[in-house]
Design an enzyme around this catalytic site. Structure first.
Site, mmCIF file in Angstrom:
data_model
loop_
_atom_site.group_PDB
_atom_site.id
_atom_site.type_symbol
_atom_site.label_atom_id
_atom_site.label_comp_id
_atom_site.label_asym_id
_atom_site.label_seq_id
_atom_site.Cartn_x
_atom_site.Cartn_y
_atom_site.Cartn_z
ATOM 1 N N CYS A 196 1.042 -0.796 -0.303
ATOM 2 C CA CYS A 196 -0.382 -0.435 -0.148
ATOM 3 C C CYS A 196 0.525 0.623 -0.131
ATOM 4 C CB CYS A 196 -0.815 0.122 1.562
ATOM 5 S SG CYS A 196 -0.362 -0.136 2.821
ATOM 6 N N HIS B 189 24.963 -17.124 23.648
ATOM 7 C CA HIS B 189 24.348 -17.337 22.644
ATOM 8 C C HIS B 189 24.704 -18.660 22.821
ATOM 9 C CE1 HIS B 189 24.705 -18.541 18.186
ATOM 10 N NE2 HIS B 189 24.091 -17.156 17.562
#
Length: 652
Positions: free
Chosen positions: A26, A559
């Site tokens: 859009c 991690h």
């Protein structure tokens, strides 16, 4: 391909092109239909340069880009190969949506492709009316007639354009939809109604209709379908089913011409005889009902719609009102719905101006300028998602100002008489048959009032005690002020297992300490505990990595495993969320070591301090067994805090 890398990153983080059913755009957003939204890395996309934010609404995964979204869309389509997506693929995911989500998705898919041209032609017609009203030229001049023809070109032949977009959405052939729309606005049929009717149907009722022609002896109620919306959408839906039936039954050798031949022969007469009249009556009832509700109290209606319009836009709910507004223009000649929300964008840019003048954040100041300029022309997504909504208070102030502006529009009885431009380009759309009357001047007063109120309310009440739109969190209050020395801090092991120097692990980025200093642990148990107390500043969607910012300003990243992001969250379960306050030793997440290893990934877990440059980092550098909560890193202050509340790019 100007946005090639951005397009590649977006496709990758929506789950790859194989996860995309379809994509449209859009004014500011890429609107994806994804097969599985859980595969999208929403947090990664939100923090990506070139992406304003991400929204999920109406069955669509919306990536907000900004005014240059058409250029990004072209590269996304080119790289992803989405241009040739089959219409049936787009409809496969509809089964997973609720009825309301399906409705919003259908409406947005039908109207989005024509919005740009619809606004452009409306602007031309609006300015043409303005130039006549101020006496630049009369409405009998050739200039007026030609500009009016351009302005009316799309709206008058709306059924043809919507025939294309609607049947495409429903899975049919676009040119069949256009042919149906062309038949509905065929001028000869309109001229027939100038003569004497053969007879009248439904005499004495609200559906009383003269009959001028018959089709195979069946009476046809001729309606005016130019500029109409509902008849062609229903006809396109019916046509898609009829075409699908003929495609399955007609041999391939004659399918090319026989399918459209038979589809049109069936659909067009039924549309004129049944679908068109019923849809037109329904449209008239909807239009009359809207005006009736509006007339009950234009002030209340304006206040409610104005205040909540920006909320509707955020969730894509405004698409439910767009067809009503266009239908009102067709059946009533004017629409109050779009008129009552006209002040919302001006309230938004008033709030942005207030933020710009009040904030001390240089980044927000820089973002505010283009957001303000964009908002002047009615595109407020950069202002909403980049400035006011994240700070909450300014957004609330803009909604209050928009509600007052909407109530003002209701007081003056302002309506729109065409679908025109956004922002300041929408002003001429309020010029009615009476020219520059009080209803028009009421629109000028309302947008001025909304802008001033948005600015004043935000400046005085919308920035909080810290002038940043929200009250500071407790952890932010405890952060050291500029020029203050940090304190020493101990980081404990988050895992049970075997500790090893960071330089020995099989990941060059971590091993080189490019991301920060720390250690690595080969876990013996799939439980991860908090190595420090602080705030969870990052939790990746795949649950494999967690960032914690301590009250002392240290930023610790854990991690789990190597390349485990590719597992997309499989084998991981988190017990916390981003923004949570955690205590040292608290269980953060659990993971399946055997499952991760069987999938071919290492579970070696680095733990680093991403802002190591601010500390003298003493990390355990010998290989040995270790238990969770045992000290492994000591952080000693070695520098002055540069700015209050800094967060490294890795964790932000």
């Amino acid at each position: 391909m100007k946005y090639e890398q951005l397009a590649k990153d977006i496709i990758e983080n929506v789950g790859g092109k194989e996860n995309v059913n379809s994509v449209v755009h859009c004014i500011t957003r890429l609107r994806f239909k994804l097969k599985d939204e859980s595969k999208a890395n929403t947090d990664v996309l939100k923090n990506m340069d070139g992406v304003v934010t991400v929204m999920k609404s109406g069955g669509q995964y919306q990536v907000v880009i900004g005014n240059h979204v058409p250029d990004v869309y072209k590269d996304v389509v080119e790289i992803g190969g989405f241009a040739n997506q089959a219409a049936s693929d787009d409809n496969e995911s509809d089964d997973n949506q609720g009825a309301f989500s399906k409705f919003i998705d259908i409406i947005s898919s039908i109207f989005t492709p024509v919005l740009g041209v619809l606004a452009a032609t409306g602007m031309i017609k609006g300015f043409n009316a303005l130039f006549v009203a101020v006496g630049l030229y009369p409405n009998t001049s050739g200039t007026y007639q030609i500009l009016n023809a351009v302005g009316d070109s799309l709206f008058y032949f709306f059924p043809i354009f919507l025939g294309y977009t609607a049947i495409k959405k429903f899975g049919g052939s676009p040119f069949i939809g256009m042919a149906i729309g062309g038949a509905l606005v065929y001028p000869t049929l309109t001229q027939i109604t100038a003569g004497e009717p053969l007879y009248t149907l439904f005499s004495g009722t609200m559906f009383q209709s003269p009959v001028f022609i018959e089709f195979l002896g069946i009476p046809v109620i001729l309606m005016t379908y130019s500029s109409s919306v509902i008849p062609i959408i229903l006809a396109a839906f019916f046509a898609s089913k009829v075409e699908s039936f003929f495609r399955k039954t007609i041999p391939d050798v004659v399918k090319t011409f026989l399918v459209p031949f038979l589809t049109l022969l069936v659909v067009v007469p039924i549309t004129f005889i049944v679908i068109g009249p019923i849809a037109t009556w329904a449209g008239s009832l909807i239009g009359a009902g809207t005006i009736w509700v509006y007339d009950l109290s234009p002030i209340i209606a304006g206040a409610i719609l104005g205040a909540f319009w920006q909320v509707f836009v955020i969730f894509g709910l405004h698409w439910g009102l767009i067809p009503i507004a266009i239908n009102n223009l067709t059946t009533q000649g004017a629409d109050p719905v779009l008129a009552m929300v006209f002040a919302a964008s001006f309230a938004q840019i008033g709030a942005v101006l207030g933020v710009w003048l009040k904030t001390r954040d240089q980044k927000i100041k820089t973002l505010s300028i283009p957001a303000f300029i964009s908002g002047i022309f009615g595109v407020t997504e950069p202002a909403i998602y980049g400035i006011t909504l994240p700070k909450k208070r300014p957004f609330i102030m803009s909604c209050i100002a928009a509600g007052i502006g909407g109530a003002t529009l209701g007081i003056f009885g302002t309506k729109v008489y065409m679908v025109g431009g956004l922002g300041i380009f929408g002003i001429p759309s309020n010029i009615g048959p009476n020219g520059l009357d009080m209803a028009f001047w009421g629109s000028i007063i309302s947008i001025t009032l909304a802008f001033i109120l948005g600015f004043v309310l935000t400046y005085l009440f919308g920035m909080g005690k810290n002038n940043e739109g929200v009250e500071p969190k407790e952890t932010e209050k405890k952060k050291p002020l500029e020029g203050t020395v940090k304190e020493s801090e101990v980081v404990v092991s988050p895992l049970n297992g075997q500790v090893q120097p960071l330089s020995t692990i099989k990941d060059e980025l971590f091993a080189s300490r490019a991301l920060g200093k720390g250690i690595a642990i080969e876990p013996s148990e799939g439980k991860l505990y908090a190595p420090v107390s602080g705030t969870v500043s990052a939790l990746f969607p795949t649950k494999h990595a967690i960032g914690i910012t301590t009250d002392n300003g240290a930023e610790v990243l854990i991690h789990v495993g190597m390349d485990t992001v590719q597992l997309e969250g499989k084998f991981f379960s988190a017990h916390i969320e981003k923004g949570d306050q955690v205590k040292q030793g608290q269980l953060l997440l659990e993971f399946d070591i055997e499952g991760i290893q069987s999938a071919g990934y290492l579970v070696t877990t680095p733990m680093i301090v991403t802002n190591s440059e601010q500390f003298d980092v003493e990390a355990l550098d010998e290989k040995r067994s270790i238990t969770a909560s045992e000290p492994v890193i000591t952080l000693n202050p070695n520098s002055i805090v540069e700015t209050e509340g800094n967060v490294s790019p890795l964790l932000s």
